[in-house]
Scaffold this motif. Structure first.
Motif, short mmCIF file in Angstrom:
data_model
loop_
_atom_site.label_atom_id
_atom_site.label_comp_id
_atom_site.label_asym_id
_atom_site.label_seq_id
_atom_site.Cartn_x
_atom_site.Cartn_y
_atom_site.Cartn_z
N PRO A 29 0.80 -1.23 0.00
CA PRO A 29 0.00 0.00 0.00
C PRO A 29 0.82 1.27 0.00
O PRO A 29 0.40 2.30 -0.55
CB PRO A 29 -0.82 -0.12 1.29
CG PRO A 29 -0.88 -1.58 1.58
CD PRO A 29 0.44 -2.12 1.12
N MET A 342 -10.53 7.86 12.29
CA MET A 342 -9.99 7.35 11.02
C MET A 342 -10.14 5.84 10.99
O MET A 342 -9.56 5.13 11.80
CB MET A 342 -8.51 7.73 10.89
CG MET A 342 -7.87 7.21 9.59
SD MET A 342 -6.11 7.70 9.44
CE MET A 342 -5.37 6.79 10.80
N ASP A 343 -10.93 5.32 10.05
CA ASP A 343 -11.13 3.88 9.95
C ASP A 343 -10.60 3.31 8.63
O ASP A 343 -10.71 2.11 8.39
CB ASP A 343 -12.60 3.51 10.13
CG ASP A 343 -13.50 4.21 9.13
OD1 ASP A 343 -12.99 4.87 8.20
OD2 ASP A 343 -14.74 4.10 9.28
N ASP A 344 -10.05 4.17 7.79
CA ASP A 344 -9.46 3.72 6.53
C ASP A 344 -8.19 4.53 6.32
O ASP A 344 -8.20 5.61 5.72
CB ASP A 344 -10.44 3.93 5.37
CG ASP A 344 -9.92 3.39 4.04
OD1 ASP A 344 -8.71 3.15 3.93
OD2 ASP A 344 -10.73 3.24 3.11
N SER A 345 -7.08 4.02 6.83
CA SER A 345 -5.83 4.80 6.82
C SER A 345 -5.29 5.02 5.41
O SER A 345 -4.64 6.03 5.14
CB SER A 345 -4.78 4.13 7.70
OG SER A 345 -4.53 2.80 7.27
N LEU A 346 -5.57 4.09 4.49
CA LEU A 346 -5.09 4.27 3.12
C LEU A 346 -5.80 5.44 2.46
O LEU A 346 -5.16 6.32 1.86
CB LEU A 346 -5.29 2.98 2.32
CG LEU A 346 -4.84 3.04 0.85
CD1 LEU A 346 -3.37 3.41 0.75
CD2 LEU A 346 -5.10 1.70 0.16
N SER A 347 -7.12 5.47 2.57
CA SER A 347 -7.87 6.60 1.99
C SER A 347 -7.49 7.91 2.65
O SER A 347 -7.36 8.95 1.99
CB SER A 347 -9.38 6.35 2.13
OG SER A 347 -9.79 5.23 1.39
N PHE A 348 -7.29 7.85 3.96
CA PHE A 348 -6.92 9.05 4.71
C PHE A 348 -5.55 9.57 4.25
O PHE A 348 -5.36 10.77 4.05
CB PHE A 348 -6.90 8.74 6.21
CG PHE A 348 -6.91 9.95 7.09
CD1 PHE A 348 -8.10 10.50 7.54
CD2 PHE A 348 -5.72 10.55 7.49
CE1 PHE A 348 -8.11 11.63 8.36
CE2 PHE A 348 -5.71 11.66 8.32
CZ PHE A 348 -6.91 12.20 8.75
N LYS A 350 -4.18 9.11 1.36
CA LYS A 350 -4.33 9.68 0.01
C LYS A 350 -4.89 11.09 0.08
O LYS A 350 -4.47 11.98 -0.69
CB LYS A 350 -5.24 8.78 -0.83
CG LYS A 350 -4.61 7.44 -1.22
CD LYS A 350 -5.57 6.59 -2.02
CE LYS A 350 -4.94 5.27 -2.44
NZ LYS A 350 -5.87 4.42 -3.22
N PRO A 362 0.18 4.67 5.25
CA PRO A 362 -1.03 4.24 5.97
C PRO A 362 -0.73 3.10 6.92
O PRO A 362 0.01 2.17 6.60
CB PRO A 362 -1.95 3.78 4.84
CG PRO A 362 -1.03 3.33 3.75
CD PRO A 362 0.17 4.24 3.83
N MET A 364 -2.48 0.63 7.85
CA MET A 364 -2.94 -0.70 7.44
C MET A 364 -1.88 -1.47 6.66
O MET A 364 -1.92 -2.69 6.56
CB MET A 364 -4.22 -0.59 6.62
CG MET A 364 -4.16 0.33 5.41
SD MET A 364 -3.39 -0.34 3.92
CE MET A 364 -4.59 -1.59 3.51
N GLU A 371 -4.19 -0.52 11.41
CA GLU A 371 -5.31 0.31 10.95
C GLU A 371 -5.68 1.32 12.03
O GLU A 371 -5.71 1.00 13.21
CB GLU A 371 -6.51 -0.56 10.59
CG GLU A 371 -7.65 0.22 9.93
CD GLU A 371 -7.22 0.99 8.70
OE1 GLU A 371 -6.74 2.14 8.84
OE2 GLU A 371 -7.36 0.45 7.59
#
Length: 397
Positions: A29, A342-348, A350, A362, A364, A371
């Motif tokens: 990721p 924050m529950d989606d570190s990749l989206s966050f 980005k 991220p 995750m 996560e």
């Protein structure tokens, strides 16, 4: 004799076989974040695990001199004698223990050192117990070598990151071939203590289990000269494999040079594995490694001070943010912090690239326990890091 005619393919092409475990390895990721950061020159990159300091001139010159001498041929598979001898003296001095050159194997990167270790230890469906959160590339070597990774998570609390040894030992069984310990840790900065090291070593001895100790951040410590090492307490023939690298302490990430310290009995075996994989690290790179070890102590000290300053900058900016939970790391050069909601570190992550113009890794990426967390590398120049942290603080307020 009439040659047999091949049968025509009726529809499309038959797809060749690939290993299932290879297909199950997920893309890294952090690479997704890296691609976004590289595409935008306004982004301050804090996602990768490296300093923005280029390799020192005295190390570069050693490589150039070696090239001009014609050091471009095949050489000793386990490393040139000069480098193995230098590393023997360096570690013997560092850990106040005699570490013979026969225990040292030079590899083209610490990553390959970990991969060779797993290839050497694992039969199909054997397992390795891995302490997490952890750098994903290290854990991925287990299934690539045919094994199964069993994750035991560190616990985060007021005392920082801690390891429950009962959980670690309960995860082991008759198919466990190794316990992977990354200390100082990436991404957490966790550093194992001597008492826990000794308990793990005693358990490994009693159960015939290898310890694979990734100690590449051993010199990046803020309250002592070097992190506790298994090399300080193990005997030469103990089931201990220590992985190390030139990448972090000497700012040589792109050189791809590492080494293993193992029982002497593994030497011939490792030599064969290297022969059939990389055939060894480039000769001129190894000569640069000799110079790094022999002359690089002032550079290592300056790198520690650079990271100490970076750690202070990060702490100052994150301390007043109510959404952020963060404790300065004991070692390594990462800030690993959680963000409320924050529950989606990749989206966050980005979104931070797009809107804050700062790239971080991220959580995750470092396993399910990561996560809700983000990792940034604070080994950058203070001026750049101040700007990045001002941007992040605004985004995280």
């Amino acid at each position: 004799m009439t040659p047999a005619k091949s049968k025509p393919v009726e529809a499309g092409r038959v797809q060749p076989h690939l290993r299932k475990k290879l297909l199950q390895i997920k893309p890294q990721p952090v690479v997704q974040i890296a691609k976004m950061a590289l595409a935008d020159p306004e982004v301050i990159p804090l996602h990768f695990g490296e300093s923005d300091v280029p390799t020192a001139d005295f190390i570069n010159k050693a490589a150039v001199d070696a090239l001009q001498r014609g050091e471009t041929f095949y050489t000793h598979r386990r490393g040139i004698p000069e480098l193995r001898d230098s590393l023997s003296r360096y570690m013997s001095r560092l850990y106040d223990q005699p570490i013979d050159a026969e225990r040292i194997t030079v590899t083209p990167s610490a990553m390959q050192a970990i991969m060779l270790s797993m290839l050497g230890l694992l039969e199909e469906d054997d397992n390795v117990v891995v302490i997490a959160p952890i750098w994903p590339n290290a854990e991925a070597t287990v299934p690539l070598a045919g094994g199964v990774s069993r994750v035991v998570n560190l616990h985060s609390g007021n005392a920082g990151w801690t390891l429950d040894l009962d959980e670690l030992f309960d995860a082991c069984d008759e198919r466990t071939r190794g316990i992977f310990v990354n200390s100082p840790g990436n991404p957490t900065g966790w550093m194992i203590g001597r008492e826990q090291q000794q308990t793990i070593l005693d358990f490994a001895r009693a159960n015939g289990i290898w310890i694979i100790a990734d100690e590449i951040y051993a010199r990046l410590v803020y309250d002592r000269p070097v992190a506790p090492s298994f090399l300080e307490i193990c005997e030469a023939d103990d089931p201990v494999i220590v992985v190390n690298s030139f990448s972090k302490s000497w700012a040589m990430t792109g050189w791809r040079l590492g080494w293993l310290t193992t029982p002497p009995s593994l030497g011939d075996f490792l030599e064969n594995l290297i022969e059939y994989s990389s055939s060894g690290a480039p000769t001129f790179v190894q000569h640069a490694g000799v110079t790094a070890v022999e002359e690089g102590e002032p550079f290592v000290e300056s790198m520690v001070e650079r990271c100490r300053t970076g750690r202070e900058i990060v702490e100052r900016h994150l301390a007043g943010l109510s959404r952020v939970r963060y404790q300065p790391p004991e070692a390594a050069f990462y800030a690993f912090f959680s963000v409320e909601g924050m529950d989606d570190s990749l989206s966050f992550a980005k979104e931070l690239v797009r809107n804050a113009k700062v790239s971080v890794a991220p959580g995750m990426a470092f396993g399910p326990a990561g996560e809700g967390w983000l990792r940034l590398c604070f080994a950058s120049a203070a001026e750049s890091l101040e700007i990045a942290m001002e941007r992040l603080a605004k985004a995280l307020s």
